[in-house]
Scaffold this motif. Sequence first.
Motif, short mmCIF file in Angstrom:
data_model
loop_
_atom_site.label_atom_id
_atom_site.label_comp_id
_atom_site.label_asym_id
_atom_site.label_seq_id
_atom_site.Cartn_x
_atom_site.Cartn_y
_atom_site.Cartn_z
N GLU A 12 -2.59 4.12 -18.83
CA GLU A 12 -2.37 5.27 -17.94
C GLU A 12 -3.55 5.91 -17.80
OE1 GLU A 12 2.08 6.44 -20.16
OE2 GLU A 12 0.24 7.39 -20.92
N ILE A 13 -3.63 6.73 -16.58
CA ILE A 13 -4.96 7.36 -16.31
C ILE A 13 -5.23 8.62 -16.88
CG2 ILE A 13 -4.66 6.40 -13.92
CD1 ILE A 13 -3.61 9.25 -12.84
N GLU A 14 -4.22 9.07 -17.89
CA GLU A 14 -4.69 10.08 -18.87
C GLU A 14 -5.27 9.58 -20.13
OE1 GLU A 14 -1.62 9.23 -17.50
OE2 GLU A 14 -0.87 11.05 -16.45
N HIS A 15 -5.31 8.19 -20.30
CA HIS A 15 -5.98 7.56 -21.42
C HIS A 15 -6.68 6.29 -20.92
CE1 HIS A 15 -3.07 9.99 -23.46
NE2 HIS A 15 -2.25 9.57 -22.69
N SER B 2 -9.20 7.38 -6.38
CA SER B 2 -7.82 7.21 -6.50
C SER B 2 -7.02 7.68 -5.01
CB SER B 2 -7.59 8.21 -7.70
OG SER B 2 -6.10 7.90 -7.60
N ASN B 3 -5.95 6.85 -5.14
CA ASN B 3 -5.14 7.22 -3.64
C ASN B 3 -3.85 7.62 -4.01
OD1 ASN B 3 -4.50 7.15 -1.26
ND2 ASN B 3 -5.39 4.92 -0.53
N CYS B 4 -3.56 8.71 -3.91
CA CYS B 4 -2.03 9.28 -3.81
C CYS B 4 -1.82 9.08 -5.11
CB CYS B 4 -1.32 8.73 -2.64
SG CYS B 4 -0.25 9.98 -2.09
N SER C 24 0.75 -1.35 0.11
CA SER C 24 -0.09 0.02 0.01
C SER C 24 0.96 1.12 0.12
CB SER C 24 -0.80 -0.09 1.31
OG SER C 24 -1.18 1.32 1.58
N ALA C 25 0.44 2.22 -0.77
CA ALA C 25 1.20 3.41 -0.94
C ALA C 25 0.28 4.66 -1.07
CB ALA C 25 2.19 3.28 -2.30
N GLY C 26 -0.66 4.66 -0.40
CA GLY C 26 -1.68 5.66 -0.47
C GLY C 26 -1.51 6.89 0.54
N LEU D 117 -8.07 4.68 -10.20
CA LEU D 117 -6.80 5.34 -10.95
C LEU D 117 -5.57 4.88 -10.19
CD1 LEU D 117 -8.38 8.62 -11.72
CD2 LEU D 117 -8.52 6.65 -12.76
N GLY D 118 -4.49 4.40 -10.83
CA GLY D 118 -3.27 4.05 -9.92
C GLY D 118 -3.31 3.04 -8.90
N SER D 119 -3.93 1.97 -9.07
CA SER D 119 -4.40 0.97 -8.22
C SER D 119 -3.08 0.22 -7.50
CB SER D 119 -5.28 -0.30 -8.69
OG SER D 119 -4.69 -0.59 -10.29
N VAL E 112 -6.68 0.47 -12.62
CA VAL E 112 -5.71 0.78 -13.78
C VAL E 112 -4.37 1.38 -13.26
CG1 VAL E 112 -5.35 2.41 -15.77
CG2 VAL E 112 -7.71 1.57 -15.16
N ASP E 113 -3.33 1.01 -13.57
CA ASP E 113 -2.03 1.29 -13.16
C ASP E 113 -1.10 1.10 -14.46
OD1 ASP E 113 -0.60 1.51 -10.03
OD2 ASP E 113 0.80 1.41 -11.67
N ALA E 114 0.04 2.31 -14.55
CA ALA E 114 0.95 2.23 -15.51
C ALA E 114 2.23 1.37 -15.46
CB ALA E 114 1.22 3.81 -15.87
N THR E 115 2.29 0.83 -14.11
CA THR E 115 3.50 0.21 -13.86
C THR E 115 3.23 -1.46 -13.97
OG1 THR E 115 4.18 1.86 -12.44
CG2 THR E 115 5.49 -0.10 -11.99
N PRO E 116 3.92 -2.00 -15.08
CA PRO E 116 3.49 -3.31 -15.18
C PRO E 116 3.79 -4.36 -13.97
CG PRO E 116 4.95 -2.49 -17.21
CD PRO E 116 4.84 -1.57 -15.98
C1 SAM Z 1 1.80 6.23 -4.60
S1 SAM Z 1 1.35 4.81 -5.46
C2 SAM Z 1 -0.33 4.38 -4.89
C3 SAM Z 1 -1.11 2.92 -5.24
C4 SAM Z 1 -2.29 2.98 -4.53
N1 SAM Z 1 -3.05 3.52 -5.14
C5 SAM Z 1 -2.23 2.84 -2.99
O1 SAM Z 1 -2.89 3.42 -2.45
O2 SAM Z 1 -1.51 1.99 -2.51
C6 SAM Z 1 1.08 5.51 -6.88
C7 SAM Z 1 0.60 4.36 -8.11
O3 SAM Z 1 -0.01 5.06 -9.28
C8 SAM Z 1 0.57 4.63 -10.42
N2 SAM Z 1 0.90 5.57 -11.34
C9 SAM Z 1 1.54 6.73 -11.45
N3 SAM Z 1 1.13 7.62 -12.35
C10 SAM Z 1 0.28 6.84 -13.32
C11 SAM Z 1 -0.27 7.04 -14.24
N4 SAM Z 1 0.00 8.42 -15.12
N5 SAM Z 1 -1.25 6.17 -14.90
C12 SAM Z 1 -1.18 5.21 -14.21
N6 SAM Z 1 -0.80 4.95 -13.17
C13 SAM Z 1 0.10 5.82 -12.61
C14 SAM Z 1 1.96 4.00 -10.00
O4 SAM Z 1 2.50 3.02 -10.99
C15 SAM Z 1 1.75 3.33 -8.51
O5 SAM Z 1 1.27 2.20 -8.62
#
Ligand code: SAM
Length: 249
Positions: free
Chosen positions: A124-127, A140-142, A49-51, A70-72, A94-98
């Motif tokens: 990407e959360i922009e698309h 979305s969390n952080c 967790s990184a929220g 967004l950014g799960s 949805v997350d951009a990091t495989p």
């Molecule tokens: C701070 S972590 C938060 C993760 C999760 N929401 C949580 O609370 O544990 C940020 C996450 O957002 C993803 N991320 C960052 N920018 C992104 C983008 N433009 N599109 C999709 N994912 C993105 C990262 O890969 C990472 O997994």
Amino acid sequence: MEVRRAVKGRYAKIAASSASDCCAGEGCADKSVPISLGEAVPVEASSASAGCGSPLLLIAPREGDVVVDLGSGGGIDVFRASGMVGKNGRVLGVDATPEMIWRARETKAKYGRKYANAEFRLGEIEHLPIESSTVDYVISNCVINLSPDKPAVFSESFRVLKEGGTLAVADVTLPSEIPEGARKDMDSWSACIAGAVTDSDYKKLLKRAGFKDIQVEHVSDSNIGKYLFRYHSSHIKATKPTAGPLRPR
Ligand SMILES: C[S@@+](CC[C@H](N)C(=O)[O-])C[C@H]1O[C@@H](n2cnc3c(N)ncnc32)[C@H](O)[C@@H]1O
């Protein structure tokens, strides 16, 4: 490109570790804000967790609802929401990091059918890889602070929400503009700080995307050692207007 590379690099490392930390070293977002809702979530997700708050504290998804995160990341909020929407609902992360997507999918697979309504999509959360007007809640969390194109994030969130749908976000916001030097610090950006915008810019961007009933509430206030500026961990909520009378929820 530089921002996206720095962000993916950091979160790929976090996905591979057992540390539940968005940030490392100086210039970290506050981790002391409430994130617990009391539901059991897979330990594999809570340890990644990184929220910086809990968007699910702001809303009450119901059986059958569709939620997009967004950014799960490791999936903590997806797994939490999964129990709320039940077997007729869906939760899409949805997350951009495989590496984050792989980790979240692996966690889901470990629990058999328990999280059958949850799905993790690379994107990407922009698309957003999601159809228009199909979603009840975007959470979305952080994450949005990490995006180099926040107008695109809000217009995509608006596009996928149904009329009357809600955006509920935990994010870092700033009380005032930060020095230009700090904005260029990629470590600080990927640590959820240097990409953050002020409360008033957050509200303006949401309004420009078409949202109404925009609220920004500070959950905690902190100082950053490296640059000596203050920031807030905030909960943000906004609604996509309806063309006609609001359907009962
Ligand atoms: C701070 S972590 C938060 C993760 C999760 N929401 C949580 O609370 O544990 C940020 C996450 O957002 C993803 N991320 C960052 N920018 C992104 C983008 N433009 N599109 C999709 N994912 C993105 C990262 O890969 C990472 O997994």
